[in-house]
Design an enzyme around this catalytic site. Structure first.
Site, short mmCIF file in Angstrom:
data_model
loop_
_atom_site.label_atom_id
_atom_site.label_comp_id
_atom_site.label_asym_id
_atom_site.label_seq_id
_atom_site.Cartn_x
_atom_site.Cartn_y
_atom_site.Cartn_z
N GLU A 448 1.23 -1.02 0.18
CA GLU A 448 -0.01 -0.21 -0.13
C GLU A 448 1.21 1.57 -0.35
OE1 GLU A 448 -2.44 -0.12 3.44
OE2 GLU A 448 -1.50 -1.30 4.63
N CYS A 519 -7.31 -5.26 -1.34
CA CYS A 519 -8.45 -5.38 -0.39
C CYS A 519 -8.67 -4.29 0.25
CB CYS A 519 -7.33 -6.40 1.41
SG CYS A 519 -5.94 -5.12 2.11
#
Ligand code: PEP
Ligand code: MG
Length: 587
Positions: A448, A519
């Site tokens: 991320e 996700c």
């Protein structure tokens, strides 16, 4: 009079109800009982604060420069008069004495009662004087709290929201801002929806709203000033429109729309038990993102085949002490058991930025760039005791069903190495105490941060799987705060740099032969499903409310077709062209 406001719809659906204004001053006050012997002290504390503010207003008045506008003096006089009024300076004393509560709470109770009376006044000018009452109260509160500690602020916000319980139901909360911790309180209640003046699409507050299927709009800017307590409002979270005081025809139209949406959702329920595969037979895993153990219920109801992201930090919020090993173990085991043999991916604490521990709030509030600060894995490594306690609890839960550990926000190889060493140590501690755990718990990392997506080779070597957190990946790639509405229009999942990083990570993981999931919120957006499938993604994790809509899209997609189109998209830089290609892909 009917009027409408436009903001960013962050959670679809339509809510119709009465407005409940949540003021920041009221939210920042805690409620506790005082011993009978301390009532007099509490009254004295209140009276001292009133006297201090009287003095403050007087000195502000006498120090006004000659050149200052006359209204300023009149405004200070008005505030002095309000403060001197027994409704503000005496009535709270009675409340303290009668209810044996703390002075701040008594004052806010009285303010709420006065504001409700002001709201009932027809004359616009007089009604708006409630703002002056609120400002005066704020001054007194500040005098009592001495600026207020972060711990108090967070705890009291939840208590304050809990106090709304009696009036919930068809109630739409109108606030300047709501934190993810406030949203935890929403889980316990039945509000129809909420709107805020500020906020971004992938702020954790917005994510929580989606996971609660609670219609919500952020970035309305002046909603809290323009909407009046008890106004009837229609909240269209899909279009980002708030209609205040609608007439009967508009109300009827939206009731019909709401009914149609409910029917659509009900139709999707037919897909719950269908296996998820593309038209050309490629199996796809659809997992659920959860925040609290009880969320597994909605994960199961939506037919999730696992938990792809358990945001454990929510177990740590709205409380004075962090949960110990036993409490965490119970929480993780509850999820593992409820998932009945399906994998459960437990992310280690991702605290920081907009998700604060109560005890941390005060100091983090002054961090210049909290999203770039001591967050997630950085925080865990800086707090080894806390980290190891969590790791032991997760490992212990693995004895009851398949568990995976997920490390948030990795950027450096040494962070992973250190985390793996802590995991080895946690295992050794459990061995020494003869406490059982599964020997094969996989350890994965969240991609991320752009640096991790660009040097993904470092991580595929060290980890068993990867999970791409597109919310933060987009935030950090485009240098925009995901919770800031002022830059929300720049938050673009279709930016070529973002597409490159996501595709690069999926490609590298596939080449290394390790599983990769997405996700972040992108995984739950139907418009992105084919794009991700075409990049080679086979595992999606999203809040359960989105799962069946995404499943429907997967069932109607051919992998062979999407792959070719997505390859073309990944060679495109022009934003307009990219949007056209996405529309074609979704046609
Ligand atoms: C993400 O960043 O995409 C993610 C899933 O983590 P969080 O939203 O909790 O930061
Ligand atoms: Mg993240």
């Amino acid at each position: 009079m009917t009027f409408s406001l436009h903001g960013i719809g962050v959670s679809g659906g339509i809510a119709i109800g009465r407005a409940h204004l949540v003021t920041s001053v009221a939210l920042d006050v805690s409620h506790y009982l005082v011993e009978p012997a301390q009532v007099a002290d509490e009254v004295a504390r209140f009276e001292a604060a009133v006297a201090a503010v009287q003095g403050e207003l007087k000195s502000l008045h006498s120090n006004l420069a000659h050149s200052s506008p006359g209204e300023l003096g009149a405004f200070l006089d008005l505030h002095s008069m309000i403060l001197a009024d027994p409704m503000i300076s005496r009535e709270p004393v009675h409340i303290i004495e009668e209810r044996r509560c703390n002075a701040e709470w008594a004052l806010v109770q009285q303010m709420d009662a006065l504001v409700a009376q002001f709201n009932a006044i027809e004359d616009d000018y007089l009604r708006e004087r409630k703002q002056d009452v609120m400002q005066v109260v704020e001054r007194v509160l500040k005098a009592m709290l001495g600026g207020g500690s972060g711990v108090h602020a967070v705890l009291s916000r939840s208590q304050r929201l809990k106090a709304l319980h009696a009036q919930e139901g068809e109630m739409v909360v109108v606030a300047h801002d709501l934190s993810p911790a406030d949203m935890l309180i929403f889980k316990e209640h039945q509000f129809a929806g909420f709107v805020t003046d500020v906020g971004g699409v992938t702020s954790h507050t917005a994510i929580m709203a989606r996971s609660l299927s609670l219609p919500a709009i952020v970035a309305l800017h002046h909603a809290r000033e323009l909407v009046t307590e008890d106004d009837w409002i229609i909240l269209d979270g899909t279009e980002g429109v708030l209609i205040v005081a609608p007439d009967a025809a508009v109300l009827e139209e939206y009731k019909l729309k709401r009914r149609a949406l409910q029917l659509e959702r009900r139709k999707l329920r037919r897909l719950v038990s269908a296996p998820t595969a593309t038209l050309d037979g490629v199996a796809v895993e659809l997992h659920a993102n959860i925040e609290l153990p009880d969320d597994v219920k909605s994960a199961n109801e939506a037919g999730a085949t696992g938990v792809g992201l358990f945001r454990t930090e929510f177990l740590f919020m709205n409380r004075k002490q962090v949960p110990g090993e036993e409490e965490q173990f119970e929480a993780y085991r509850k999820v593992v058991r409820a998932m009945g043999g399906q994998p459960v991916t437990i992310r280690t604490l991702d605290i920081g930025a907009d998700k604060q521990l109560d005890a941390e709030s005060a100091q983090d509030a002054v961090a210049l760039n909290p999203a770039l600060g001591l967050r997630a894995i950085r925080y865990c490594l800086a707090e080894p005791q806390m980290f190891r306690t969590q790791l032991r609890a997760i490992l212990r839960a693995s004895h009851y069903g398949p568990v995976k550990i997920l490390l948030p926000m990795i950027a450096h190889a040494h962070e992973v190495d250190q985390a793996l060493a802590h995991i080895a140590e946690a295992r050794a501690q459990l061995d020494a105490a003869a406490i059982p755990y599964a020997p094969d718990v996989q350890v994965g990392g969240m991609i991320e941060i752009p640096a991790a997506a660009l040097s993904v080779g470092l991580f595929v070597k060290r980890l068993d799987y990867l999970s791409i957190g597109t919310n933060d990946l987009i935030q950090y790639t485009l240098a925009i705060d995901r919770a800031d509405d002022q830059v929300a229009s720049l938050y673009d999942p279709l930016h070529p740099a973002v597409l490159f990083l996501v595709a690069n990570t999926i490609r590298a993981a596939s080449k290394a032969g390790i599983p990769v999931a997405v996700c972040g919120e992108m995984a739950g957006e139907v418009a992105m499903t084919r794009l991700l499938l075409g990049m080679g993604l086979k595992q999606f994790s999203m809040h359960p409310a989105q799962l069946l809509a995404v499943k429907q899209r997967v069932l109607g997609s051919s992998l062979a077709d999407t792959e070719a189109q997505v390859r073309r998209m990944l060679r495109t830089e022009d934003p307009e062209r990219l949007r056209e290609q996405l529309a074609l892909l979704n046609a």
